[in-house]
Design a protein around this motif. Structure first.
Motif, PDB file in Angstrom:
ATOM      1  N   UNK A  60      -3.344 -16.872   0.808  1.00  0.00           N
ATOM      2  CA  UNK A  60      -2.723 -17.241   2.081  1.00  0.00           C
ATOM      3  C   UNK A  60      -1.199 -17.303   1.956  1.00  0.00           C
ATOM      4  N   UNK A  61      -0.507 -16.559   2.790  1.00  0.00           N
ATOM      5  CA  UNK A  61       0.947 -16.578   2.839  1.00  0.00           C
ATOM      6  C   UNK A  61       1.631 -15.982   1.630  1.00  0.00           C
ATOM      7  N   UNK A  62       0.885 -15.233   0.794  1.00  0.00           N
ATOM      8  CA  UNK A  62       1.463 -14.738  -0.460  1.00  0.00           C
ATOM      9  C   UNK A  62       2.634 -13.793  -0.231  1.00  0.00           C
ATOM     10  N   UNK A  63       2.655 -13.098   0.888  1.00  0.00           N
ATOM     11  CA  UNK A  63       3.710 -12.113   1.135  1.00  0.00           C
ATOM     12  C   UNK A  63       4.821 -12.627   2.043  1.00  0.00           C
ATOM     13  N   UNK A  64       4.659 -13.817   2.584  1.00  0.00           N
ATOM     14  CA  UNK A  64       5.640 -14.300   3.571  1.00  0.00           C
ATOM     15  C   UNK A  64       7.064 -14.340   3.026  1.00  0.00           C
ATOM     16  N   UNK A  65       7.217 -14.769   1.772  1.00  0.00           N
ATOM     17  CA  UNK A  65       8.562 -14.878   1.207  1.00  0.00           C
ATOM     18  C   UNK A  65       9.138 -13.530   0.785  1.00  0.00           C
ATOM     19  N   UNK A  66       8.270 -12.524   0.641  1.00  0.00           N
ATOM     20  CA  UNK A  66       8.723 -11.197   0.217  1.00  0.00           C
ATOM     21  C   UNK A  66       9.142 -10.329   1.398  1.00  0.00           C
ATOM     22  N   UNK A  67       8.414 -10.453   2.507  1.00  0.00           N
ATOM     23  CA  UNK A  67       8.580  -9.514   3.609  1.00  0.00           C
ATOM     24  C   UNK A  67       9.701  -9.901   4.555  1.00  0.00           C
ATOM     25  N   UNK A  68      10.262  -8.866   5.193  1.00  0.00           N
ATOM     26  CA  UNK A  68      11.178  -9.066   6.312  1.00  0.00           C
ATOM     27  C   UNK A  68      10.693  -8.208   7.472  1.00  0.00           C
ATOM     28  N   UNK A  69      11.270  -8.421   8.635  1.00  0.00           N
ATOM     29  CA  UNK A  69      10.863  -7.674   9.815  1.00  0.00           C
ATOM     30  C   UNK A  69      11.180  -6.204   9.738  1.00  0.00           C
ATOM     31  N   UNK A  70      12.000  -5.784   8.777  1.00  0.00           N
ATOM     32  CA  UNK A  70      12.348  -4.369   8.635  1.00  0.00           C
ATOM     33  C   UNK A  70      11.398  -3.618   7.701  1.00  0.00           C
ATOM     34  N   UNK A  71      10.498  -4.329   7.034  1.00  0.00           N
ATOM     35  CA  UNK A  71       9.650  -3.702   6.021  1.00  0.00           C
ATOM     36  C   UNK A  71       8.484  -2.938   6.638  1.00  0.00           C
ATOM     37  N   UNK A  72       8.083  -1.877   5.936  1.00  0.00           N
ATOM     38  CA  UNK A  72       6.903  -1.091   6.295  1.00  0.00           C
ATOM     39  C   UNK A  72       5.877  -1.303   5.185  1.00  0.00           C
ATOM     40  N   UNK A  73       4.789  -1.976   5.498  1.00  0.00           N
ATOM     41  CA  UNK A  73       3.758  -2.303   4.520  1.00  0.00           C
ATOM     42  C   UNK A  73       2.637  -1.271   4.598  1.00  0.00           C
ATOM     43  N   UNK A  74       2.253  -0.734   3.450  1.00  0.00           N
ATOM     44  CA  UNK A  74       1.120   0.198   3.349  1.00  0.00           C
ATOM     45  C   UNK A  74       0.106  -0.437   2.406  1.00  0.00           C
ATOM     46  N   UNK A  75      -1.094  -0.722   2.924  1.00  0.00           N
ATOM     47  CA  UNK A  75      -2.107  -1.387   2.114  1.00  0.00           C
ATOM     48  C   UNK A  75      -3.314  -0.485   1.900  1.00  0.00           C
ATOM     49  N   UNK A  76      -3.702  -0.347   0.627  1.00  0.00           N
ATOM     50  CA  UNK A  76      -4.922   0.385   0.275  1.00  0.00           C
ATOM     51  C   UNK A  76      -5.884  -0.531  -0.479  1.00  0.00           C
ATOM     52  N   UNK A  77      -5.717  -1.847  -0.305  1.00  0.00           N
ATOM     53  CA  UNK A  77      -6.503  -2.832  -1.052  1.00  0.00           C
ATOM     54  C   UNK A  77      -7.742  -3.231  -0.253  1.00  0.00           C
ATOM     55  N   UNK A  78      -8.907  -2.811  -0.699  1.00  0.00           N
ATOM     56  CA  UNK A  78     -10.147  -3.168  -0.033  1.00  0.00           C
ATOM     57  C   UNK A  78     -11.103  -3.824  -1.016  1.00  0.00           C
TER      58      UNK A  78
END
Length: 379
Positions: A60-78
């Protein structure tokens, strides 16, 4: 250029996305995962110089401190239903851009229903299933609708794996699926039969016009190169994505034709069993069976073409148009779509907001061009 945050780079699909980003060059790439050592080894193998962040993306919230509104996240984790929700929530909160490779209909529906409002508030754009599942069907359905004209009321899509080329296609048989798919793909395809699904029926009682259906409750029939091909009805992003750009259509159906002669027995068993198919017991049994599938460790060792049929009908159920699309094998297609879409958005601005289908997210004509660049074309 905005940062591209890639999750799952050490997996089969994620490593191929990373290779595509490395080949195209110029992107500011950040790899995120639980093992810094494995991520660094993958970056070295791909020949890309990038930042590496060690994090449990399912927390929970693991990426909140890393991300900004300018980032493009690509997830392949299933599986995304188990591991993908916190990532999507983080992007929706932060106001960034998100693409993933899910093929799980319940996760797609969850994202539209649970995150769309929040994403619109923060200016985020979230696009689930931006790969082989289910961009080809969105493209084929949209192009078929352009051919069908203003009387189009229904769109049908069928997914098939073929060997050879047009004029000499040979359907991939069920026993050969381990040669052309990954263990995760086979497990997901098997499990989807016991998951609740949906179809678009322009239902006034539902925000997205959906009608609940069991996977496999309908059997769609298509003809390709003289082959009569059956497909089991499934949920997909087409049920959300096509009505966004074709507001006058009344129904969308998507069929998966990987199971060859097994399609008809599964379909009739689904209809006979009714609600038992999607009961908790059925899902547990199916999940356990999926874990014990043969060839559990076998990865693709043969090539298969992505063949997708798009067909339209009018209100009298008359066929108005039908097209056949051909493209590379599923994992090359997914890697090409995700890497190109991420780069397009990272280099631009002013994208739409909310949870969107691929046609609305990139624009229908732009999405068709992206497909053409990776070899997905009419035949």
């Amino acid at each position: 250029m905005r940062r591209i945050i890639l999750l799952g780079a050490t997996g089969y699909t994620g490593s191929r996305v990373l290779n595509e980003l490395a080949i195209s060059g110029g992107a500011d790439v950040v790899l995120v995962g639980r093992s810094r050592e494995r991520l660094q080894a993958q970056a070295d193998a791909s020949g890309i110089d990038c930042q590496i962040v060690e994090a449990d993306t399912a927390a929970r919230g693991a990426l909140d401190s890393l991300l900004s509104g300018d980032d493009v996240v690509v997830s392949t984790v299933g599986p995304f239903g188990e591991l993908g929700r916190e990532v999507a929530r983080s992007v929706a909160r932060i106001g960034g851009v998100y693409f993933d490779s899910t093929g799980e209909p319940p996760f797609i529906e969850w994202m539209f229903r649970e995150l769309d409002e929040r994403a619109r508030e923060t200016g985020a754009l979230l696009v689930p299933a931006f790969g082989y599942d289910y961009v080809p069907g969105n493209i084929a359905g949209w192009l078929a609708a352009q051919d069908g004209g203003p009387e189009v009321a229904a769109v049908e899509v069928g997914y098939f794996l073929m060997q050879g080329s047009r004029g000499g296609y040979r359907p991939v048989r069920l026993r050969h699926l381990p040669d052309v798919t990954t263990p995760g793909t086979r497990e997901s395809a098997f499990k989807v039969l016991a998951e609740p699904a949906f179809a678009f029926r322009a239902s006034a009682g539902d925000r997205f016009g959906l009608e609940p259906q069991r996977s496999g409750s309908r059997m769609l029939r298509f003809g390709v190169d003289g082959h009569a091909l059956n497909a089991l009805s499934i949920g997909g992003s087409e049920h959300f994505g096509l009505p966004e750009v074709l507001p006058d259509i009344c129904s969308v159906d998507v069929g998966l034709g990987w199971f060859g002669p097994a399609v008809a027995p599964v379909h009739y068993a689904t209809r006979a069993a009714g609600p038992l198919v999607t009961s908790d017991l059925s899902r547990r049994v199916t999940a356990a069976a999926a874990e014990r599938m043969p060839f559990k460790k076998r990865f693709p060792r043969a090539q298969a073409r992505t063949v997708v049929v798009g067909r339209t009908r009018d209100t009298a159920d008359r066929v108005l148009s039908e097209i056949v699309m051909d493209g590379p094998e599923p994992y090359a297609m997914t890697a090409g779509l995700l890497s190109r879409a991420a780069r397009i958005v990272a280099a631009g601005d002013g994208e739409p907001t909310g949870v969107r289908g691929p046609l609305a997210a990139l624009g229908a004509e732009e999405l068709v061009r992206v497909g053409e660049k990776i070899g997905f074309t009419r035949v």
